[in-house]
Design a protein around this motif. Structure first.
Motif, PDB file in Angstrom:
ATOM      1  N   VAL A   1      49.377   9.118  62.779  1.00 15.30           N
ATOM      2  CA  VAL A   1      48.735   7.959  62.988  1.00 15.30           C
ATOM      3  C   VAL A   1      46.928   9.228  62.500  1.00 15.30           C
ATOM      4  O   VAL A   1      46.627   9.810  63.620  1.00 15.30           O
ATOM      5  CB  VAL A   1      48.354   6.680  63.655  1.00 15.30           C
ATOM      6  N   ALA A   2      47.275   8.813  61.485  1.00  8.01           N
ATOM      7  CA  ALA A   2      45.678  10.156  61.377  1.00  8.01           C
ATOM      8  C   ALA A   2      44.660   9.205  61.167  1.00  8.01           C
ATOM      9  O   ALA A   2      42.895   9.234  61.506  1.00  8.01           O
ATOM     10  CB  ALA A   2      45.755  10.631  60.197  1.00  8.01           C
TER      11      ALA A   2
ATOM     12  N   SER B   1      46.208  15.838  64.112  1.00 11.26           N
ATOM     13  CA  SER B   1      45.994  13.954  64.398  1.00 11.26           C
ATOM     14  C   SER B   1      45.636  13.641  62.694  1.00 11.26           C
ATOM     15  O   SER B   1      46.057  13.513  61.786  1.00 11.26           O
ATOM     16  CB  SER B   1      44.747  12.748  64.571  1.00 11.26           C
ATOM     17  N   GLU B   2      45.145  14.923  62.399  1.00  9.25           N
ATOM     18  CA  GLU B   2      45.006  14.641  60.317  1.00  9.25           C
ATOM     19  C   GLU B   2      46.005  14.756  60.195  1.00  9.25           C
ATOM     20  O   GLU B   2      46.387  14.584  58.294  1.00  9.25           O
ATOM     21  CB  GLU B   2      44.016  15.830  59.633  1.00  9.25           C
ATOM     22  N   ASN B   3      47.469  15.540  60.286  1.00  8.28           N
ATOM     23  CA  ASN B   3      48.119  15.827  60.040  1.00  8.28           C
ATOM     24  C   ASN B   3      49.391  14.105  59.755  1.00  8.28           C
ATOM     25  O   ASN B   3      50.383  14.311  59.185  1.00  8.28           O
ATOM     26  CB  ASN B   3      49.097  16.984  60.160  1.00  8.28           C
ATOM     27  N   GLY B   4      48.681  13.890  60.530  1.00 11.51           N
ATOM     28  CA  GLY B   4      49.638  11.593  60.405  1.00 11.51           C
ATOM     29  C   GLY B   4      49.656  11.813  58.966  1.00 11.51           C
ATOM     30  O   GLY B   4      48.539  11.878  58.496  1.00 11.51           O
TER      31      GLY B   4
ATOM     32  N   VAL C   1      47.091  15.145  53.156  1.00 17.96           N
ATOM     33  CA  VAL C   1      47.903  15.066  54.847  1.00 17.96           C
ATOM     34  C   VAL C   1      46.461  16.772  55.325  1.00 17.96           C
ATOM     35  O   VAL C   1      46.774  17.441  54.334  1.00 17.96           O
ATOM     36  CB  VAL C   1      49.326  15.486  55.328  1.00 17.96           C
ATOM     37  N   GLY C   2      46.264  16.382  56.214  1.00 23.31           N
ATOM     38  CA  GLY C   2      45.699  18.153  56.901  1.00 23.31           C
ATOM     39  C   GLY C   2      44.136  17.295  56.577  1.00 23.31           C
ATOM     40  O   GLY C   2      43.588  18.613  57.017  1.00 23.31           O
ATOM     41  N   THR C   3      43.857  16.567  55.912  1.00 25.67           N
ATOM     42  CA  THR C   3      42.094  16.512  55.952  1.00 25.67           C
ATOM     43  C   THR C   3      41.941  14.968  56.752  1.00 25.67           C
ATOM     44  O   THR C   3      43.175  14.512  56.545  1.00 25.67           O
ATOM     45  CB  THR C   3      42.019  16.154  54.169  1.00 25.67           C
ATOM     46  N   PRO C   4      41.058  14.930  56.965  1.00 23.50           N
ATOM     47  CA  PRO C   4      40.744  13.686  57.833  1.00 23.50           C
ATOM     48  C   PRO C   4      40.688  12.635  57.119  1.00 23.50           C
ATOM     49  O   PRO C   4      40.233  12.839  55.978  1.00 23.50           O
ATOM     50  CB  PRO C   4      38.776  13.881  58.105  1.00 23.50           C
TER      51      PRO C   4
ATOM     52  N   ASP D   1      41.946   5.283  52.516  1.00 27.48           N
ATOM     53  CA  ASP D   1      43.188   5.011  53.052  1.00 27.48           C
ATOM     54  C   ASP D   1      42.647   3.939  53.634  1.00 27.48           C
ATOM     55  O   ASP D   1      44.564   3.021  53.527  1.00 27.48           O
ATOM     56  CB  ASP D   1      43.135   5.871  54.025  1.00 27.48           C
ATOM     57  N   PHE D   2      42.362   2.947  53.429  1.00 31.02           N
ATOM     58  CA  PHE D   2      42.706   1.518  54.531  1.00 31.02           C
ATOM     59  C   PHE D   2      42.004   0.806  53.299  1.00 31.02           C
ATOM     60  O   PHE D   2      42.426  -0.889  54.076  1.00 31.02           O
ATOM     61  CB  PHE D   2      41.348   1.923  55.610  1.00 31.02           C
ATOM     62  N   LEU D   3      41.880   1.018  52.095  1.00 32.00           N
ATOM     63  CA  LEU D   3      40.969  -0.340  50.828  1.00 32.00           C
ATOM     64  C   LEU D   3      42.401  -0.283  51.080  1.00 32.00           C
ATOM     65  O   LEU D   3      42.025  -0.516  49.379  1.00 32.00           O
ATOM     66  CB  LEU D   3      40.373  -0.221  50.173  1.00 32.00           C
TER      67      LEU D   3
END
Ligand code: AMP
Ligand code: P6P
Length: 335
Positions: A83-84, A102-105, A139-142, A147-149
């Protein structure tokens, strides 16, 4: 007896290219549910009852167990690396997980850690609601709010835990709705209802009729329809409202029924939050042969504009939701 853990792994094997990340994520939620179950059941004994003195972004006073549930779920999700980031009813902004890779989640989780929490102090059922998406930023970035919308139709998985006379975890990954009952003596969730479906018809309606005077015309007409005598359609229906979405939804799922939280004068956009209440319950409802709308539009098609945005919510047995939608169409607000 099949445990939730075995069931999750079995379903993974239906996806030959699966890496096990979703499996690990679902297992983290399973762990969080067990922790919250443990502490809800002794809330009266441990000083975690009562309010925390802090209010959340909704302006609602946070019960201590709200915050406890939020912290425990956040920790369980962060620990596994899939989970990122998360969004929560109890967090004003998104929580970006950083460090330990986590940024890879590739997943994000939206949750209402303890829904119906005003019921905690009076020993009425409460629930946890979760919704899982694949992130859309690289993936790999914050993760970012983007991502949530996402619309609810993009959910990878969704579910709830209802802490009632027994604790049950009910979830879907888009291949039906499956329910598991917790056995505290073994510490495992056991499959109790595979491929749950709403009954064809329903005779229960769940709404806070105390708000009647503030409801839209069509909702007032629908409530009167539910209360009319008509043997052919098994009316009058039964009114059941627990004040806990998860509990009302769960009962309606098993016995048939509709839950309504319309827009009201005090909540013009409705009260329930689209991202972590309406969308996950709508995904479950559709997977169980039911329907979920805002009175006009399919909930899962709504593209969220704000993280904590609210929506009117009509969910349950398909024919009952369609009846309510028809009354809203036929009896529009007087201009
Ligand atoms: P993963 O590689 O673990 O992230 O899984 C890739 C995709 O396969 C997921 O997004 C799901 O669509 C599906 N999948 C993987 N594991 C499971 C599972 N345990 N249950 C249901 N679907 C799964
Ligand atoms: P009211 C709990 O706060 C919740 O979000 C749902 O679980 C529940 O169905 C609803 O609000 C209750 O709201 O306004 O009827 O008390």
């Amino acid at each position: 007896m099949k445990t939730l853990g075995e069931f999750i792994v079995e379903k993974q094997h239906e996806f030959p290219h699966a890496t096990g990340e979703l499996t690990a994520l679902l297992s983290a939620i399973k762990l969080g549910a067990k922790i919250i179950h443990r502490d809800i059941n002794k809330a009266g004994l441990v000083d975690i009852l009562g309010t925390s003195g802090v209010s959340n972004v909704q302006g609602e006073v946070q019960m201590k167990l709200d915050l406890f549930a939020n912290e425990k779920l956040k920790a369980a999700l962060k620990a596994r690396g899939q989970v990122a980031g998360i969004a929560s009813e109890e967090e004003d902004e998104i929580v970006v997980f950083d460090g330990e890779g986590s940024e890879n989640g590739k997943y994000v989780v939206l949750m209402d850690p303890l829904d119906g929490s005003s019921n905690i102090d009076v020993n009425v059922s409460v629930g946890t609601i979760f919704s899982i998406y694949r992130r859309i930023t690289p993936v790999g970035t914050p993760v970012t709010e983007e991502d949530f919308l996402q619309p609810g139709s993009k959910q990878v998985a969704a579910g709830y835990v209802v802490y009632g006379s027994s604790t049950m975890l009910v979830y879907t990954t888009g291949c039906g709705v499956h329910a598991f009952t917790y056995d505290p003596s073994l510490g495992v969730f056991c499959l109790s209802h595979e491929s749950v479906h709403f009954p064809e018809s329903g005779q229960m309606y769940s709404i806070n009729e105390g708000n009647y005077i503030k409801f839209p015309n069509g909702v007032k007409k629908y409530i009167k329809y539910c209360q009319e005598m008509d043997e052919a359609t098994n009316r009058p229906y039964t009114s059941r409202y627990i004040g806990s979405l998860v509990s009302d939804f769960h009962r309606n799922l098993l016995k048939g029924g509709i839950y309504l939280y319309p827009s009201t004068a005090t909540h013009p956009e409705g009260k329930l939050r689209l991202a972590y209440e309406c969308n996950p319950m709508a995904f479950l409802a559709e997977q169980a042969g039911g329907k979920a709308s805002d009175g006009k539009n399919r909930i899962l098609d709504i593209v969220p504009q704000k993280l904590h945005q609210r929506s009117p919510f009509f969910v349950g047995t398909q024919s009952m939701v369609e009846d309510a939608e028809r009354f809203l169409r036929d009896y529009p607000e007087e201009q």
